[in-house]
Design an enzyme around this catalytic site. Structure first.
Site, short mmCIF file in Angstrom:
data_model
loop_
_atom_site.label_atom_id
_atom_site.label_comp_id
_atom_site.label_asym_id
_atom_site.label_seq_id
_atom_site.Cartn_x
_atom_site.Cartn_y
_atom_site.Cartn_z
N LYS A 143 2.00 9.75 -5.98
CA LYS A 143 1.43 8.98 -7.09
C LYS A 143 1.31 9.91 -8.29
O LYS A 143 0.97 11.08 -8.13
CB LYS A 143 0.05 8.41 -6.73
CG LYS A 143 -0.62 7.67 -7.89
CD LYS A 143 -1.79 6.81 -7.44
CE LYS A 143 -3.08 7.54 -7.26
NZ LYS A 143 -3.58 8.26 -8.45
N ASP B 266 -1.26 12.32 -4.20
CA ASP B 266 -1.33 12.47 -5.66
C ASP B 266 -0.63 13.74 -6.11
O ASP B 266 -0.82 14.80 -5.51
CB ASP B 266 -2.80 12.57 -6.10
CG ASP B 266 -3.30 11.31 -6.75
OD1 ASP B 266 -2.48 10.50 -7.22
OD2 ASP B 266 -4.53 11.12 -6.80
N ASP C 2 -6.28 12.98 -5.79
CA ASP C 2 -6.77 14.25 -6.34
C ASP C 2 -8.28 14.17 -6.62
O ASP C 2 -8.90 15.17 -7.00
CB ASP C 2 -5.97 14.68 -7.58
CG ASP C 2 -6.05 13.69 -8.73
OD1 ASP C 2 -6.62 12.59 -8.55
OD2 ASP C 2 -5.53 14.02 -9.81
N SER C 3 -8.87 12.99 -6.38
CA SER C 3 -10.34 12.88 -6.38
C SER C 3 -10.93 13.85 -5.36
O SER C 3 -12.13 14.15 -5.42
CB SER C 3 -10.77 11.44 -6.07
OG SER C 3 -10.09 10.96 -4.92
N GLU D 130 -6.60 1.28 -12.98
CA GLU D 130 -7.97 1.80 -12.88
C GLU D 130 -8.79 1.46 -14.11
O GLU D 130 -8.39 1.72 -15.25
CB GLU D 130 -7.96 3.33 -12.66
CG GLU D 130 -9.39 3.87 -12.56
CD GLU D 130 -9.51 5.28 -11.99
OE1 GLU D 130 -8.50 5.85 -11.55
OE2 GLU D 130 -10.65 5.79 -11.99
N GLU E 189 0.06 9.89 -12.67
CA GLU E 189 -0.64 9.15 -13.72
C GLU E 189 0.19 9.06 -14.98
O GLU E 189 0.87 10.03 -15.36
CB GLU E 189 -1.98 9.86 -14.03
CG GLU E 189 -2.94 9.86 -12.85
CD GLU E 189 -4.29 10.48 -13.18
OE1 GLU E 189 -4.54 10.82 -14.36
OE2 GLU E 189 -5.09 10.62 -12.24
O1 KIV Z 1 -7.54 10.33 -6.89
C1 KIV Z 1 -7.87 9.19 -6.52
O2 KIV Z 1 -8.70 9.01 -5.63
C2 KIV Z 1 -7.25 8.05 -7.19
C3 KIV Z 1 -7.81 6.70 -6.89
C4 KIV Z 1 -9.06 6.52 -7.63
C5 KIV Z 1 -6.84 5.63 -7.20
O3 KIV Z 1 -6.36 8.22 -7.96
#
Ligand code: KIV
Length: 282
Positions: free
Chosen positions: A118, A88, A49-50, A186, A120
Site C-alpha cells: 500500500k 505499507d 505503518d501505524s 481515510e 499513500e
Molecule cells: O497504517 C495504517 O494503519 C493505515 C490504515 C489506517 C489504513 O494506513
C-alpha cells in the site's frame, strides 16, 4: 492418518472482484498472535505503518523505516493462512522515483511474503502505481487523509469537504485508472466517500469515510481499546483491553506485595518431598 487441510489465501484479484459485493473486512496487525486472530475474521490484513505510532511510540508515521515494516511483515506472515496480507510502504521509500518504488516494493514482497503493498497519494502517485502494477506488484492506494504527509497537511483534518471534494474524487479516479486493486479512503467527508465509491470500479476501503464503502479498515489497537489516552471519532471500540490490562496488572502488583502470588499451585515441590509422598502412599 492425518489429512492436511490447506486454506486458499485470498489474492488481490479476489478483493478486487468484491466491488459492490459482500463488504470487505480489514484490520491492521503487527504481530503473529494478532495476525492469527485477525485471520479468522478478516479478508485483508494490513501491516500498517501505524505500527510506528501504536507499537513503537513514534509521534507520527514519518519515522517508520523499511526494516521496521519488513520485521513486522515477517511476523504477521507467520500468523496468516487465508487473509490477503498487504504491507505499507513507509515514508521516503517510494516518492522519489518509480524505480525506487519498484526496488523497495519488491524487497518488501520478497522478504515478507506479502501479496501486495500500500502507498499513500492520489494523482501524484498514479504513474508509480501504474509502473508497479505493470511489473507484478499489486498496489492498494490510500487517499484522503494521508498521515505520511502530516507535515504538509498541517494536521489530521477531514478531507474532501466542499470544494475540496473534487480534488479527492480526482485522486480516486487516478489511482483506479492506474491499476490499484483497491483504495483506502481515510477521513473523507461522508458524501464524498459515497460518491467516490459509486464512481470508481475498484473497492473502496473506508476508515472514517462511509458505511457505503466496499469495505472497512480499523487500526487493531484502536478498535481493541489498547489506549486510554485518545479515541478518534471514527473509531468504534469493540473491547477495552487497556482498561482490563491495567486492572490485571494492579491485581498482580497487590498479590506480589502481600505474597499471595505465587500460590502453592504455581510452584514446584522438590524431589525429596515427592519421593517421601510416594513412599507414604505405598
Ligand atoms: O497504517 C495504517 O494503519 C493505515 C490504515 C489506517 C489504513 O494506513
Amino acid at each position: 492418518m492425518s489429512v492436511a487441510v490447506t486454506v486458499k489465501a485470498l489474492m488481490p484479484a479476489d478483493i478486487r472482484a468484491r466491488k459492490g459485493n459482500h463488504p470487505i473486512v480489514c484490520l491492521t496487525a503487527y504481530t503473529t498472535p494478532v495476525a492469527r486472530l485477525a485471520d479468522k475474521h478478516c479478508d485483508l490484513v494490513l501491516v500498517g505503518d501505524s505500527v510506528g505510532m501504536v507499537v513503537h511510540g513514534l509521534p507520527s508515521t514519518v519515522g517508520v523505516s523499511l526494516d521496521m515494516m519488513i520485521m513486522h511483515g515477517e511476523a504477521v506472515r507467520r500468523g496468516l493462512d487465508r487473509a490477503l496480507m498487504v504491507v505499507d510502504m513507509p515514508f521516503g521509500t517510494y516518492e522519489e522515483s518509480r524505480e525506487m518504488a519498484l526496488r523497495n516494493a519488491s524487497t518488501i514482497m520478497a522478504r515478507t511474503g506479502c501479496a501486495a503493498v500500500k502507498l499513500e497519494g492520489g494523482e501524484t502517485m498514479a504513474d508509480t502505481i501504474h509502473f508497479l502494477t505493470q511489473r507484478g506488484i499489486p498496489v492498494m492506494a490510500h487517499i484522503g487523509l494521508t498521515p505520511q504527509s502530516i507535515n504538509t497537511l498541517g494536521g489530521y483534518k477531514v478531507q474532501g469537504r466542499g470544494r475540496d471534494a473534487e480534488r479527492v474524487e480526482r485522486d480516486a479516479r487516478a489511482v483506479a485508472q492506474a491499476g490499484a486493486f483497491s483504495v483506502v479512503l481515510e477521513k473523507i467527508a461522508e458524501t464524498t466517500a459515497c460518491k467516490i465509491t459509486a464512481a470508481v470500479e475498484i473497492p473502496t476501503i473506508g476508515i472514517g469515510a462511509s458505511a457505503s464503502c466496499d469495505g472497512q479498515i480499523l487500526v487493531v489497537d484502536d478498535m481493541l481499546g489498547m489506549f486510554v489516552e485518545f479515541r478518534p471519532k471514527f473509531v468504534k471500540r469493540y473491547a477495552e483491553i487497556a482498561k482490563d490490562a491495567g486492572q490485571a496488572m494492579s491485581a498482580y502488583a497487590a498479590e506480589v506485595r502481600n505474597r499471595s502470588f505465587p500460590g502453592m499451585e504455581h510452584v514446584f515441590a522438590d524431589a525429596v518431598a515427592s519421593t517421601a509422598k510416594i513412599a507414604a502412599q505405598a
